[in-house]
Write an enzyme that holds these catalytic residues in place. Structure first.
Site, mmCIF file in Angstrom:
data_model
loop_
_atom_site.group_PDB
_atom_site.id
_atom_site.type_symbol
_atom_site.label_atom_id
_atom_site.label_comp_id
_atom_site.label_asym_id
_atom_site.label_seq_id
_atom_site.Cartn_x
_atom_site.Cartn_y
_atom_site.Cartn_z
ATOM 1 N N SER A 199 0.834 -1.196 0.000
ATOM 2 C CA SER A 199 0.000 0.000 0.000
ATOM 3 C C SER A 199 0.876 1.257 0.000
ATOM 4 C CB SER A 199 -0.962 -0.045 1.197
ATOM 5 O OG SER A 199 -1.988 0.898 1.056
ATOM 6 N N ASP A 280 -9.810 -4.950 -4.625
ATOM 7 C CA ASP A 280 -9.127 -3.813 -4.011
ATOM 8 C C ASP A 280 -9.445 -2.546 -4.806
ATOM 9 O OD1 ASP A 280 -7.404 -2.027 -2.825
ATOM 10 O OD2 ASP A 280 -5.582 -3.180 -3.258
ATOM 11 N N HIS A 312 -8.074 -5.355 -0.309
ATOM 12 C CA HIS A 312 -6.800 -4.706 -0.004
ATOM 13 C C HIS A 312 -6.096 -5.380 1.176
ATOM 14 C CE1 HIS A 312 -3.990 -1.442 -0.404
ATOM 15 N NE2 HIS A 312 -4.149 -1.065 0.856
#
Length: 349
Positions: A199, A280, A312
């Protein structure tokens, strides 16, 4: 509603995770669009869900809990960890992990890792990240340096990018065997250095690779590969968050979030692995990054791992699932330069 009903496993220790928040984050793309309606009002505009909100008195309230745990030697896995100070001005430290050392193994690859959390939450000491990095260290038999970089908005972006550069310079200071950290001096293979993250941490890794590629001062330390799991880039519902956290920005075309071809061509590594998840909200920008890198003129090799049907950073929330274990296998094979004949991997439910 806030009962701790999730569990994370660290050796023989069970650590609580606020599953309520996890469910909200995974469902966020279905229930929010972060577009401010004209009649929402000032109070709502200070809400940067799912990361944080700013109260009327300026207090920062984070949605995601951070459950920090101390480093420890795990007798069940053989993985040891400790915290080391990288810099005192500003204060920056990292959590270092080392697997059980076998006498026949002279040196181990090194992974410089940056955690996720929207640039504004989580920590290298968080239970989720400690447990996952420890698992990766055991599986890949690497030394991991997990950087606890400064978080925005208290320390606005580019503080996190500056910290990644400081951490890389600190790591490079060990290349001749005379750095401050014994584990790196004794067991680190500085011909096998990797950087990576998930991320926001994947974004930080990319920007570090660009900076190293454009610098001549660290040419003696070569990055072999970069791991980008569910990278946080421009073009999603979270654009507004990054723009707020980085007061001095160039808008939606800022190269730190919207990678440019010329920067991609100069990234300082030979191999890249990009992981995206089918459900995601960051999936499409991750796929776009992969395709842009392939077509940028960069001379390296890039892999894409697509996990269908999951959201995610699923691998942090469900590390023992089949899909998470398969992703771990891909990361291990990448570090050890296996399966190079394949470019695209699909993990299906």
């Amino acid at each position: 509603m806030f009962n701790q009903i999730g569990l994370a496993l660290a050796g023989s220790k069970f650590l609580p995770i606020h599953y309520y928040y996890i469910k909200k984050i995974l469902a966020y793309d279905r229930i929010h669009n972060l577009q401010m309606d004209s009649n929402i009002g000032e109070k709502k505009s200070n809400d940067y869900f799912p990361f944080f909100k700013i109260a009327d008195d300026g207090t920062i309230e984070r949605y995601l809990p951070t459950e920090k745990i101390p480093p420890f030697d795990d007798p069940h896995t053989g993985v040891k960890s400790k915290d080391v100070l990288i810099s005192s001005q500003p204060t920056l430290f990292a959590r270092i992990f080392i697997p059980e050392i076998h006498a026949l193994i002279a040196k181990l690859p090194i992974l410089l890792y940056f955690h996720g959390g929207g640039f504004s939450t989580k920590s290298a000491c968080d239970a989720l990240y400690h447990n996952y990095i420890a698992s990766l260290v055991k599986a890949a038999h690497v030394i991991a340096v997990s950087v606890d970089y400064r978080l925005a908005p208290e320390d606005p972006i580019p503080a996190c990018y500056d910290d990644s550069w400081t951490a890389f310079q600190w790591l490079a200071s060990h290349a001749n065997g005379s750095g401050q950290e014994t584990w790196l001096n004794t067991h680190g293979d500085f011909g096998q250095v990797f950087i990576g993250g998930d991320s926001a941490g994947a974004n930080i890794s990319y920007n570090l690779a660009v900076r190293v590629g454009s610098s001549s001062s660290l040419s003696t330390l070569e990055i072999q590969g970069m791991i980008m799991v569910h990278p946080y880039l421009m073009g999603t519902i979270y654009d507004r968050v990054w723009l707020y956290l980085c007061p001095k920005n160039e808008g939606v075309k800022d190269a730190r979030m919207e990678p440019r071809m010329e920067d991609m061509r100069s990234i300082a590594c030979k191999r890249v692995i990009v992981s995206v998840a089918g459900k995601d909200p960051l999936r499409d920008t991750g796929l776009s990054f992969y395709n842009k890198l392939k077509n940028s003129g960069w001379k390296g090799n890039v892999r894409l791992v697509m996990t269908e049907g999951l959201g995610h950073v699923f691998h942090l929330f469900k590390p023992k699932s089949d899909q998470s274990l398969l992703l771990m296998k891909h990361l291990v094979s990448f570090i050890h330069n296996q399966q190079q004949h394949d470019q695209l991997f699909r993990c299906r439910l």
